[in-house]
Design a protein around this motif. Structure first.
Motif, PDB file in Angstrom:
ATOM      1  N   THR A   1      -9.529  14.298  20.875  1.00 28.77           N
ATOM      2  CA  THR A   1      -9.461  13.722  19.893  1.00 28.77           C
ATOM      3  C   THR A   1     -11.020  13.699  19.356  1.00 28.77           C
ATOM      4  O   THR A   1     -12.051  13.119  19.976  1.00 28.77           O
ATOM      5  N   ILE A   2     -11.300  13.840  17.874  1.00 27.52           N
ATOM      6  CA  ILE A   2     -12.729  13.942  17.458  1.00 27.52           C
ATOM      7  C   ILE A   2     -12.797  13.904  15.686  1.00 27.52           C
ATOM      8  O   ILE A   2     -11.770  14.381  15.638  1.00 27.52           O
ATOM      9  N   ASP A   3     -13.367  12.356  16.108  1.00 29.90           N
ATOM     10  CA  ASP A   3     -13.375  12.878  14.547  1.00 29.90           C
ATOM     11  C   ASP A   3     -14.109  12.425  13.700  1.00 29.90           C
ATOM     12  O   ASP A   3     -14.729  11.366  13.831  1.00 29.90           O
ATOM     13  N   GLY A   4     -14.560  13.453  12.730  1.00 28.82           N
ATOM     14  CA  GLY A   4     -15.661  13.048  11.666  1.00 28.82           C
ATOM     15  C   GLY A   4     -16.090  14.537  11.576  1.00 28.82           C
ATOM     16  O   GLY A   4     -15.715  15.604  11.477  1.00 28.82           O
ATOM     17  N   ASN A   5     -17.511  14.509  11.224  1.00 27.37           N
ATOM     18  CA  ASN A   5     -18.267  15.919  11.064  1.00 27.37           C
ATOM     19  C   ASN A   5     -18.932  16.518  12.465  1.00 27.37           C
ATOM     20  O   ASN A   5     -20.501  16.120  12.270  1.00 27.37           O
ATOM     21  N   VAL A   6     -18.695  18.010  12.515  1.00 31.26           N
ATOM     22  CA  VAL A   6     -19.623  18.354  13.809  1.00 31.26           C
ATOM     23  C   VAL A   6     -20.008  19.701  14.107  1.00 31.26           C
ATOM     24  O   VAL A   6     -18.381  20.163  13.452  1.00 31.26           O
ATOM     25  N   THR A   7     -20.694  20.306  14.476  1.00 33.20           N
ATOM     26  CA  THR A   7     -20.389  21.663  14.923  1.00 33.20           C
ATOM     27  C   THR A   7     -21.206  21.527  16.283  1.00 33.20           C
ATOM     28  O   THR A   7     -21.591  21.344  15.985  1.00 33.20           O
ATOM     29  N   ALA A   8     -20.173  22.217  17.064  1.00 27.65           N
ATOM     30  CA  ALA A   8     -21.023  22.092  18.798  1.00 27.65           C
ATOM     31  C   ALA A   8     -20.185  23.811  19.104  1.00 27.65           C
ATOM     32  O   ALA A   8     -19.721  24.471  18.584  1.00 27.65           O
TER      33      ALA A   8
ATOM     34  N   ILE B   1     -15.547  21.186  12.357  1.00 32.29           N
ATOM     35  CA  ILE B   1     -14.750  20.227  12.769  1.00 32.29           C
ATOM     36  C   ILE B   1     -15.510  18.824  11.045  1.00 32.29           C
ATOM     37  O   ILE B   1     -15.969  18.852  11.364  1.00 32.29           O
ATOM     38  N   ALA B   2     -13.905  19.100   9.875  1.00 27.40           N
ATOM     39  CA  ALA B   2     -14.322  18.688   9.181  1.00 27.40           C
ATOM     40  C   ALA B   2     -12.992  17.243   8.797  1.00 27.40           C
ATOM     41  O   ALA B   2     -12.621  17.528   8.939  1.00 27.40           O
TER      42      ALA B   2
END
Length: 320
Positions: free
Chosen positions: A304-311, A255-256
């Motif tokens: 909602t996911i807001d940011g920069n993550v790898t999951a 997510i970016a």
């Protein structure tokens, strides 16, 4: 029901092959410099996770499964079916194989079988895994094991970060030195060791092997798991489906920016491998970051996911 994620405390397990990567890479407070496993999301009696936030703070996951089945959509399974681990293979793991449900039920007091899969988080440049074997018949397999013809028997595969391997029950396998892996598996702790490099523990004892059971359950000849890995782009997310079957579904979310999700299963297990973001549920935001593990329970229908993550994300089987 509260709409909130259940964040979980890691349970660390010391192993002869463990190291310090769980501290070095994730910043966890590990008990010793031979920490091999982080049982990140576990309801297994050998290491159940504890909820560290919200309504159910201090409760263990196995207890919640029994006392609050509504959190998981009132499932029919007697035990929480999944187990998420992070493994630090500082040295080679033993070569092993796991039984399927039917065999484990009979031979391991009703324990589940163990089908698992690996996402390679990080590894040394020349890292390898053992995946499969060369024997064409049970006789040949038994003979090579008894004669210690490991180089002839075992199949070695070179790995790199980002690789995914599916390891069904019956597959001969082992992680090699210098590998950090997220493992999604059935909630089982049954392992049959085939070969342990003749290692000894601090008291000079070799670890037990389980050759008879191993020979019983190994798939011969070896069959490579056929995977149909698909990636879809949406919003600011790239979603990869690694596997979806009758044991579990496993995904990678990259997510970016801001990405919205709707639930596709009664509950969802999430492990943040990198980055930082806000997780927004019902208008409430909390920070999620590298090293966090949480469950989105049944009441959480969208987030909602807001940011920069790898999951790496898993769900119980989706009943197609």
């Amino acid at each position: 029901m509260e709409k909130e994620a259940l964040f979980l405390k890691p349970v660390f397990q010391e192993r002869i092959w463990g190291g310090t990567k769980l501290h070095d890479y994730f910043g966890y407070q590990i008990p010793t410099d031979k920490t091999g496993e982080d049982w990140a999301i576990s309801a297994h009696p050998n290491g159940p996770s504890t909820v560290k936030n919200g309504t159910y703070q201090g409760e263990t996951l196995d207890t919640l499964w029994k006392t609050h089945p509504e959190l998981f959509g009132n499932p029919s399974e007697p035990v929480f079916p999944l187990l998420t681990k992070i493994l630090d293979a500082n040295t080679d793991l033993s070569v092993q194989v796991h039984p399927d449900d039917a065999y484990a039920k009979v031979h391991e007091n009703g324990e589940l079988g163990k089908t698992e899969c690996w996402y390679i988080i990080d590894c040394a440049k020349d890292a390898e895994i053992v995946y499969g074997h060369s024997a064409e018949s049970k006789e040949a397999f038994t003979e090579m094991v008894q004669n210690g013809e490991w180089d002839k028997l075992l199949r070695k595969v070179k790995i790199k970060p980002g690789d995914f391997y599916y390891v069904p029950s019956g597959t001969i396998h082992a992680l090699g030195t210098g590998t950090l892996v997220l493992e999604t598996q059935q909630s089982s702790d049954t392992t049959y060791r085939v070969y342990d490099y003749d290692r000894t523990d601090k008291d000079g004892n070799k670890r037990e092997l389980h050759l008879e059971k191993a020979i019983d359950v190994t798939t011969i000849p070896h069959v490579d798991a056929k995977l149909d890995i698909q990636t879809e782009q949406r919003d600011h997310a790239s979603i990869t489906t690694f596997v979806s079957n009758s044991f579990f579904s496993v995904y990678k979310w990259e997510i970016a920016g801001k990405a919205s999700f709707e639930k596709i299963a009664p509950y969802t297990l999430v492990s943040i491998l990198d980055g930082k973001a806000e997780l927004i549920i019902d208008g409430k935001a909390e920070t999620i970051q590298k090293g966090d593990h949480f469950i989105l329970p049944y009441a959480v229908t969208d987030w909602t996911i807001d940011g920069n993550v790898t999951a790496i994300v898993s769900t119980p089987p989706l009943h197609h």
